[in-house]
Scaffold this active site. Structure first.
Site, PDB file in Angstrom:
ATOM      1  N   ARG A   1     -20.459  11.965  13.010  1.00  0.00           N
ATOM      2  CA  ARG A   1     -20.989  11.354  11.797  1.00  0.00           C
ATOM      3  C   ARG A   1     -22.028  10.271  12.043  1.00  0.00           C
ATOM      4  NH1 ARG A   1     -15.292  10.968   8.433  1.00  0.00           N
ATOM      5  NH2 ARG A   1     -15.182  13.203   8.089  1.00  0.00           N
TER       6      ARG A   1
ATOM      7  N   GLY B   1       0.844  -1.191   0.000  1.00  0.00           N
ATOM      8  CA  GLY B   1       0.000   0.000   0.000  1.00  0.00           C
ATOM      9  C   GLY B   1       0.877   1.238   0.000  1.00  0.00           C
TER      10      GLY B   1
END
Lengths: 247, 637
Positions: B331, B41
């Site tokens: 959120r 990654g």
């Protein structure tokens, strides 16, 4: 909605490619162009054919991975937009939509619509950074940077590295890409110590990669999804001259 | 399996990280050269780690599936990065940031990890500024901050609405600096397909060259996974299309415990789905909630256009329900509140699946120029995608799958339960508990990669210096490679009659219906049965054209989906087992009279860490001990 796709197919870099036509039905105008290609690919799989290879990742205009010629324009009919942001509402029912890969000697085709843009990474490798090891930074507010300076750096830094500037340029020049990175870093006080070396090394790499020269047609800034100004190229040239004189 | 040991250092909270560093083993520069580290990654955590490890002297190999390290999905984070600098003189401190993050996560993360995250935030801003990140500035030259959800101070640093892009490009540039120095070898268009263990330690990976299809072996002294989140399990999400959970899932199947898999965040402000063919939900930054006000019409199924609805017929439901945080409620809470209004028949838009985010008052108050300066690129993006000018009429937004708080279980050193295997950034479970606060994602990815891992990996590698040199000729590599080849052939040979996307849509629908914003026992049990049947159908009816020895996007998708079909099962298993509501995990059976989450600390005050056991999952518990703060009822009212 129904369209005819005329798509460049090429198995790999060693063989010749050519256009093939595909009639695609069952589309709607809210679909993005790439979603229409997804739809085509599902049909190809069910017909036992190989899918069209094309690039994408974020599909929101920031990763820079997508990018094809659509009806003869980089990223399609609108200025300053990525391919993934293009929707079928920009076309009419029954249209023929021609899709082909970026065309540039420095961006060889890998397969179908996918090209190799690693030349960009190699330009960055030659100085598109500030040499500061992790752990060595001074306090962030110790060096003030005026808003105008930070904004100018940000305007240039916004480049997403998609390659539309190269693809649309009649000389396949990477001047806008290279200038954007040089100006981003050389504008900031943190980038000053290496400014001359940066511009010399990056410009040299750009030339070695086989990109053409800039002849200031301004075509690049029209297609740049971030609207990066062609004035950046003039600024890079001035910096290059300065580096050669005083660097 | 032995008891989970998080290896939390001794001492007061503010001394733990220093104490750790004082005691961790060092490796001299000449010896670091002999040690090879694989980083899978190249996003903010991976690129930061690869560059920093290379600066320290290790030999690094870095992998990404994209054509360049600069594409990783960190690039798409818009709003900003938090740091406890207290530049705004508004009462911020490391302690307050630690507490906000712990509370934001509904007390389901470790105190020590969360404190370290806050502690390292301030030097991280120094670091990125020095690397040339053009953060927003005042005219006088100092840095600007803005607010984000779940917080009452201004501690978010930003670069327009492209903060993730600017931080990622800084990390990518440092990575290429070290590639130029020949300390990092970069493998683009290369996807890890499995992990190789030798004597129980991570010793390498098997990867596929996505251009040629060649299956390749890579050996190392340690393997670092920095592969991001797995919310593409819902198919429709804010993530990039290529984001996947394959690397961590393969590691899980090789023995790494998977923590809190069902803790996935649904972001309240994405663009609503418009059709079945849609591949992606575009995020609109949470920073918009600084100035935008969220509302729905008070009247159900109101046919009027937004601008025709008078002020007293609008329900600013976040301001009504959460007066002290208002539109900046965290959120999980904002998403659930939107779902509640939409389900109650107040949704807007063509499919009645959205709510309004309105800038009219902000434009009246601050002027168009200020709003354009703050959010210009987001408004432009909105217009490009929807064709609507949000300076004139409100945006329509809707909740969408976004961030995975869950991931591979890691200890304080960010090491998984497999020795020598590390997980950093979004792919681990560490700092965010059951819900992540806005602008903490870039922060965690960065501190994991730049600051923490480079100071913990030495503690493991020091002992590996004298160990036997393992090469890719070791039989363990041949064995795993054979399994990978067999798996690919199996997929190619099904030769059924349904596409990979068909199965992904089916899985996504089940996950979204039963394992997203609100969950029930019955629904999760149903989901497990449905996913099992989708998985069976996949293995008997999927069709992938082309071969394994070429660039084959369908094969790539199929390999990723095969893993998502298993990961989805684990997520539902985890959500079913946790009989409480906390953060993003909302079980309908456990709520207060006002519809807020009801935590059950006595029974579930632990991190669930799942072991893969031949197709089934076995639960291990890491008890959470709160030494320094008392978990309270999380209230934003």
């Amino acid at each position: 909605m129904r369209v005819r796709f005329r798509i460049w197919r090429q198995d790999n870099a060693r063989v010749k490619g050519g256009f093939r036509d595909y009639e695609v039905d069952g589309l709607n105008e809210d679909m993005s162009l790439l979603e229409a290609l997804d739809h085509l690919n599902e049909q190809l799989v069910l017909r036992d054919e190989k899918v069209v290879a094309f690039e994408y990742d974020c599909r929101e205009g920031i990763c820079g991975q997508c990018g094809v010629f659509v009806n003869g324009r980089a990223h399609g009919p609108h200025a300053n937009m990525t391919t993934c942001q293009l929707h079928l509402r920009s076309f009419a029912d029954g249209d023929t939509i021609t899709i082909e890969p970026w065309r540039a000697a420095a961006f060889p085709v890998i397969k179908d619509l996918i090209v190799d843009r690693s030349a960009f990474d190699r330009i960055i490798r030659q100085g598109g950074y500030i040499s500061a090891k992790t752990g060595t930074a001074p306090e962030a507010n110790a060096i003030p940077v005026g808003k105008e300076v930070a904004d100018r750096a940000m305007d240039a830094a916004a480049c997403i590295g998609c390659g539309a500037c190269v693809a649309t340029c009649k000389n396949s020049s990477a001047a806008l890409f290279t200038a954007a990175k040089i100006n981003h870093l050389n504008t900031l006080p943190q980038g000053k110590p290496e400014q001359h070396r940066r511009v010399s090394d990056m410009v040299q790499q750009m030339e070695e990669e086989g990109f053409g020269h800039c002849s200031f047609t301004g075509a690049c800034e029209v297609e740049c999804p971030e609207g990066i100004s062609v004035a950046n190229i003039a600024e890079m040239n001035a910096r290059y001259l300065k580096a050669k004189l005083f660097g | 399996m032995k008891k989970l040991n998080a290896k939390i250092p001794e001492g007061k909270l503010e001394e733990k990280w220093r104490n750790y560093q004082l005691r961790s083993k060092l490796i001299n520069p000449a010896n670091k050269k002999k040690l090879n580290v694989i980083v899978v990654g190249s996003g903010l955590s991976g690129a930061g780690a690869a560059a920093t490890l290379a600066e320290l002297g290790y030999d690094v190999q870095c992998f990404c599936y994209q054509d360049s390290a600069r594409r990783a999905h960190s690039v798409a984070a818009q709003g900003g990065i938090n740091a406890a600098k207290n530049y705004q003189h508004d009462g911020d401190s490391v302690w307050r940031m630690f507490y906000d993050t712990l509370k934001g996560g509904d007390f389901r993360s470790r105190e020590a990890n969360t404190y370290r995250l806050a502690e390292l935030s301030a030097p991280l801003i120094d670091h990125f500024t020095q690397q040339g990140v053009p953060f927003a500035r005042e005219y006088g030259g100092v840095l600007v901050n803005r607010s984000f959800g779940g917080v009452q101070v201004q501690r978010t640093f930003y670069a327009r609405g492209q903060t993730g892009q600017q931080l990622l490009l800084a990390a990518y540039a440092q990575l290429y600096k070290m590639i130029r120095a020949e300390k990092v070898t970069m493998h683009t268009r290369t996807e890890m397909l499995d992990l190789v263990l030798v004597d129980g330690k991570a010793r390498g990976i098997i990867a596929r060259n996505l251009v040629t299809g060649e299956i390749q072996r890579y050996a190392a002294d340690a393997v670092v996974l920095a592969t991001g989140g797995y919310s593409r399990v819902f198919r429709l999400s804010t993530l990039a299309i290529g984001c996947n959970g394959s690397a961590i899932w393969k590691a899980h199947k090789r023995g790494a415990l998977f923590a809190a898999p069902s803790f996935t965040q649904i972001h309240p402000t994405a663009l609503p789905q418009s059709s079945e063919a849609q591949s992606k939900l575009t995020l609109m930054s949470e920073s918009l909630r600084n100035d935008g006000r969220i509302w729905v019409p008070k009247r159900k199924d109101d046919p009027r256009r937004a601008n025709d609805i008078p002020e007293d017929e609008r329900d600013y439901y976040l301001e009504r329900r959460y007066p002290s945080f208002g539109n900046l409620a965290p959120r999980d809470i904002a998403s659930r509140a939107a779902k509640e209004r939409i389900d109650a028949g107040h949704g807007v838009g063509r499919l009645k699946n959205a709510v309004y985010l309105d800038f009219r008052h902000a434009i009246e108050r601050f002027g168009l120029d200020t709003i354009r300066d703050r959010y210009g690129n987001l408004f432009t993006m909105y217009r490009k995608i929807t064709g609507v000018d949000a300076y004139r009429e409100p945006m329509q937004i809707s909740p969408a799958a976004h961030f995975s708080m869950g991931g591979l279980w890691v200890d304080y050193e960010l090491m998984t339960t497999i020795p020598g295997l590390y997980a950093i950034g979004e792919c681990n479970f560490s700092d965010h508990g059951a819900n992540r606060l806005g602008a903490n994602s870039l922060l965690q990815a960065s501190v994991d990669g730049y600051f923490i891992l480079p100071n913990t990996i030495n503690n493991y590698l020091a002992a590996e210096l004298g160990a036997e040199q393992i090469t890719t000729d070791h039989p363990a590599f041949a064995e795993v490679e054979e399994e990978v080849r067999a798996h690919i052939n199996r997929i190619l040979n099904v030769n059924g009659h349904k596409t990979v996307d068909h199965f992904h849509r089916e899985l996504g629908k089940v996950m979204w219906r039963e394992c997203a914003m609100s969950r029930t026992r019955l629904g999760l049990e149903r989901a497990i049965r449905q996913i099992e049947s989708i998985r069976e159908d996949f293995w008997s009816s999927v069709k992938v054209t082309g071969t394994g020895e070429e660039l084959n996007p369908e094969l790539e998708k199929a390999l990723r989906l095969a893993n998502f079909l298993e990961l989805g099962l684990l997520m539902c298993t985890d959500a079913l087992q946790r009989e409480e509501s906390c953060g993003a995990h909302f079980r309908e059976e456990y709520q207060t009279e006002e519809g807020e989450a009801l935590r059950v600390d006595e029974d579930y005050g632990y991190v669930s860490a799942w072991e893969y056991a031949d197709g089934t999952f076995k639960l291990h518990r890491e008890e959470l001990h709160f030494e320094f703060v008392q978990p309270t009822v999380r209230s934003y009212k």
